[in-house]
Scaffold this active site. Sequence first.
Site, PDB file in Angstrom:
ATOM      1  N   HIS A 134      -7.677   3.977   7.149  1.00  0.00           N
ATOM      2  CA  HIS A 134      -8.965   4.299   6.535  1.00  0.00           C
ATOM      3  C   HIS A 134      -8.774   5.224   5.329  1.00  0.00           C
ATOM      4  O   HIS A 134      -7.908   6.102   5.336  1.00  0.00           O
ATOM      5  CB  HIS A 134      -9.880   4.990   7.542  1.00  0.00           C
ATOM      6  CG  HIS A 134     -10.479   4.078   8.564  1.00  0.00           C
ATOM      7  ND1 HIS A 134     -11.350   3.058   8.236  1.00  0.00           N
ATOM      8  CD2 HIS A 134     -10.340   4.026   9.917  1.00  0.00           C
ATOM      9  CE1 HIS A 134     -11.728   2.429   9.335  1.00  0.00           C
ATOM     10  NE2 HIS A 134     -11.130   2.983  10.368  1.00  0.00           N
ATOM     11  N   CYS A 202      -9.149   0.045   2.253  1.00  0.00           N
ATOM     12  CA  CYS A 202     -10.327  -0.466   1.564  1.00  0.00           C
ATOM     13  C   CYS A 202     -10.448   0.153   0.171  1.00  0.00           C
ATOM     14  O   CYS A 202     -10.036   1.290  -0.063  1.00  0.00           O
ATOM     15  CB  CYS A 202     -11.592  -0.177   2.358  1.00  0.00           C
ATOM     16  SG  CYS A 202     -11.723  -1.149   3.876  1.00  0.00           S
ATOM     17  N   ARG A 211      -9.131  -4.466  -1.496  1.00  0.00           N
ATOM     18  CA  ARG A 211      -8.094  -3.740  -0.797  1.00  0.00           C
ATOM     19  C   ARG A 211      -7.134  -3.118  -1.812  1.00  0.00           C
ATOM     20  O   ARG A 211      -6.709  -3.776  -2.761  1.00  0.00           O
ATOM     21  CB  ARG A 211      -7.296  -4.663   0.142  1.00  0.00           C
ATOM     22  CG  ARG A 211      -8.119  -5.296   1.244  1.00  0.00           C
ATOM     23  CD  ARG A 211      -8.545  -4.290   2.296  1.00  0.00           C
ATOM     24  NE  ARG A 211      -9.283  -4.935   3.375  1.00  0.00           N
ATOM     25  CZ  ARG A 211     -10.602  -5.084   3.389  1.00  0.00           C
ATOM     26  NH1 ARG A 211     -11.336  -4.641   2.369  1.00  0.00           N
ATOM     27  NH2 ARG A 211     -11.193  -5.688   4.406  1.00  0.00           N
TER      28      ARG A 211
END
Length: 236
Positions: A134, A202, A211
Amino acid sequence: MIRRAVGVLGELLVTAGVLTLLFLVWQLHWTDLTSARAQAATVADLQQEWAAAPAAPAAPAPAASAPAQPAVPDVDQTPPAGDAFAIVYVPRFGADYAVPVVEGTGTEELKGGIGHYAGTAMPGEAGNLALAGHRVTYGKPFHLIADLQPGDAVVVATADRWYTYRVRSHRVVTPKQVEVIAPVPGRPGAEPTEAWLTMTACHPVHSARERYVVHALLESVQDRTAGPPASLAAVG
């Protein structure tokens, strides 16, 4: 009657706004705090477990020139989903950066640290050690992924060895461009002869539209009994 209806609607909108704000605080900050604590505890548990385990045979000394030859991985079996089996250190992210690698890249797995794409290479193995993390929420282990520069070290520690990879390149792709985690990055079907590491997150921040991808190549392999590698030195 109309005034009362407008007043009620206004109160509902204010309540909804407050609830939305509270949700964002929870999502962006509370999950960071709780996940970061849990991930730090996992790192401590792995380090304690490895320190207590008998020393494994030393890995062959790598050649002086880079990149190093792929090694026989000491993680020889795919761990169960969610299990932590390695620790990633990135000097560019700070001297105290240490995040566990867990098997799998699902929602639950990524709460526990950096996720390992199932079926991709294990640390040091020929192919592509593909990882996801993340950039926001749940400890945001790849929050600074865009700060990585060519030549930066990404060090992966396992029970027996330290694997140092050096950043070679980065790119931004769509979620459908899964060739970035192929055994030879960007070349699906090609037979791997080198050991790659790929980090994905992300992009842009707070969006899953694309990405951000970083590719690194194995430089050296060092037995854990020899102590931390020089590649862990702080970035100036």
